[in-house]
Design an enzyme around this catalytic site. Structure first.
Site, PDB file in Angstrom:
ATOM      1  N   LYS A  95      25.039  42.966  66.063  1.00  0.00           N
ATOM      2  CA  LYS A  95      25.516  41.583  66.032  1.00  0.00           C
ATOM      3  C   LYS A  95      26.785  41.492  66.884  1.00  0.00           C
ATOM      4  CE  LYS A  95      26.888  37.738  63.039  1.00  0.00           C
ATOM      5  NZ  LYS A  95      26.910  37.165  61.671  1.00  0.00           N
TER       6      LYS A  95
ATOM      7  N   ARG B 296      36.506  25.819  54.270  1.00  0.00           N
ATOM      8  CA  ARG B 296      35.359  25.023  54.742  1.00  0.00           C
ATOM      9  C   ARG B 296      35.146  23.804  53.847  1.00  0.00           C
ATOM     10  NH1 ARG B 296      31.829  28.877  57.479  1.00  0.00           N
ATOM     11  NH2 ARG B 296      33.256  29.931  58.920  1.00  0.00           N
TER      12      ARG B 296
ATOM     13  N   GLU C 175      28.370  44.810  63.469  1.00  0.00           N
ATOM     14  CA  GLU C 175      29.022  43.656  64.095  1.00  0.00           C
ATOM     15  C   GLU C 175      30.411  44.007  64.637  1.00  0.00           C
ATOM     16  OE1 GLU C 175      30.429  39.033  63.207  1.00  0.00           O
ATOM     17  OE2 GLU C 175      29.534  40.219  61.595  1.00  0.00           O
TER      18      GLU C 175
ATOM     19  N   ARG D 170      28.670  29.213  61.139  1.00  0.00           N
ATOM     20  CA  ARG D 170      29.153  27.852  61.384  1.00  0.00           C
ATOM     21  C   ARG D 170      28.223  27.034  62.272  1.00  0.00           C
ATOM     22  NH1 ARG D 170      35.243  28.685  63.287  1.00  0.00           N
ATOM     23  NH2 ARG D 170      34.397  30.734  63.767  1.00  0.00           N
TER      24      ARG D 170
ATOM     25  N   SER E  72      27.880  33.307  66.503  1.00  0.00           N
ATOM     26  CA  SER E  72      28.227  32.060  67.183  1.00  0.00           C
ATOM     27  C   SER E  72      29.728  31.937  67.418  1.00  0.00           C
ATOM     28  CB  SER E  72      27.724  30.843  66.397  1.00  0.00           C
ATOM     29  OG  SER E  72      28.170  30.869  65.057  1.00  0.00           O
ATOM     30  N   GLY E  73      30.547  32.687  66.671  1.00  0.00           N
ATOM     31  CA  GLY E  73      31.984  32.700  66.902  1.00  0.00           C
ATOM     32  C   GLY E  73      32.575  31.310  66.869  1.00  0.00           C
ATOM     33  N   GLY E  74      33.410  30.991  67.841  1.00  0.00           N
ATOM     34  CA  GLY E  74      34.060  29.685  67.886  1.00  0.00           C
ATOM     35  C   GLY E  74      33.299  28.653  68.684  1.00  0.00           C
TER      36      GLY E  74
END
Length: 354
Positions: free
Chosen positions: A227, A41, A185, A303, A271-273
């Site tokens: 989640k 990141r 999750e 993200r 939120s994933g991708g």
């Protein structure tokens, strides 16, 4: 003759914590990236990953004015929960002082699942009871464990679903034993060419197995959060970019209503991708559905909240205030979506994709 002391009655505190984490208009900020992930990141914005730069970013995030208005809890990484900020306070102390609940990621990543080519299982159960005791002493009040499941025409296999569900349930039982709220999750990945309906089928399969295992491990669902992924077509699917947000919301809730017990207080979507705008708009669509749901529909975004902040900060101390303003606005928009009051027209003129 000595007798065994009776087991203490379960405390109500974790149940209250679970409910507080999904308070109206609020959700979770995930800053629990491992050091390799954080290195990637930071490299994207030209910043070297060191203990100092990682702390600088996380302190920027956590000291954003007004963050507590929309963020109820923060998921930390092992490194971060032990660090002191520039004020001298431990990170959990800083959060608690702002009325934000400190949490901790406790899994140790994924490894190949033996006998199941292409599939993964999450590790980290060894020594977890002792680690939970340490994290609780440091101030953590909830925890997170992530399982990863890939989709194609034949995956995930029953063996992979079972192995990951069992690990999630054992983790959750240990978390509750330590007085922490387990965030469970099971992430069905967006990678691939699968359809929306294939994602719905697999997500339902996974959630049914997860809740069966949680029951076997005597986990109290009232003191847990789920989640999950939203039900979405794969990133390489022809459907991607063509399905409206309300369809994603309707299909996601249909799966959840078939699989998630009503005693679970809240569902905090990952939120994933997705881009920040996609993740926000779809959360809004979920909260605009006309039928009332038995659980709170909230967020646990990494993200989707951080990507625009990184682009505004770029490692420069002079950019901290501007980057915090970006986070405050992103959190405000996500909090509005949490209430079903998001207006896409209120997005910044040139949003940055995550």
């Amino acid at each position: 003759m000595p007798t065994t002391a009776p087991t203490a009655a379960p405390t109500a505190a974790p149940t209250a914590t679970a409910r507080a984490l999904v308070a109206p208009g609020k959700g979770l900020l995930a800053i629990d990236e491992s050091q390799p992930t954080m290195t990637k990141r930071l490299a994207r914005i030209g910043v070297e990953s060191t203990g100092a730069t990682r702390l600088a970013l996380r302190e920027l995030l956590l000291t954003t004015p007004g963050l507590e208005e929309h963020v109820s809890g923060v998921i930390l990484y092992d490194e971060t929960i032990r660090q002191r900020t520039s004020s001298g306070a431990l990170v959990p102390e800083l959060l608690a002082g702002a009325g934000i609940v400190p949490g901790i990621k406790v899994d140790r990543g994924t490894v190949p699942l033996a006998g199941s080519p292409g599939e993964l299982v999450t590790q980290g159960l060894d020594g977890l009871r002792e680690r939970f005791a340490e994290y609780a002493a440091l101030g953590a009040r909830f925890a997170k464990w992530r399982a990863v499941l890939r989709i194609d025409a034949t995956l995930p296999t029953p063996a992979c679903v079972s192995a990951n569900a069992h690990a999630l349930a054992r983790y959750a039982a240990l978390a509750q034993e330590a007085g922490l709220v387990p965030v469970v999750e099971p992430e069905v990945l967006m990678d691939g060419a699968h359809s929306l309906e294939r994602c719905a089928e697999v997500t339902a399969q996974v959630l049914r197995e997860v809740y069966a295992e949680l029951a076997r491990q005597h986990v109290t669902l009232e003191a847990t959060l789920l989640k999950p992924n939203m039900v979405l077509p794969g990133t390489l699917s022809p459907e991607t970019g063509t399905i409206e947000d309300h369809v994603v919301a309707e299909r996601t809730v249909a799966v959840l209503r078939d699989t998630v017990p009503a005693s679970v207080p809240g569902i905090v979507f990952l939120s994933g991708g997705q881009s920040p705008q996609e993740a926000t708009a779809r959360l809004d669509a979920l909260n605009r559905l006309p039928a009332p749901q038995p659980w709170q529909l909230s967020f646990s975004y990494g993200r989707a909240l951080q990507a625009p902040v990184l682009d505004a900060w770029r490692g420069e101390p002079a950019n901290v205030a501007a980057a915090q303003a970006v986070l405050a606005e992103r959190a405000r928009l996500t909090g509005a979506a949490r209430r079903g009051r998001y207006d896409r027209a209120s997005e910044p003129a040139a949003p940055v994709a995550g």
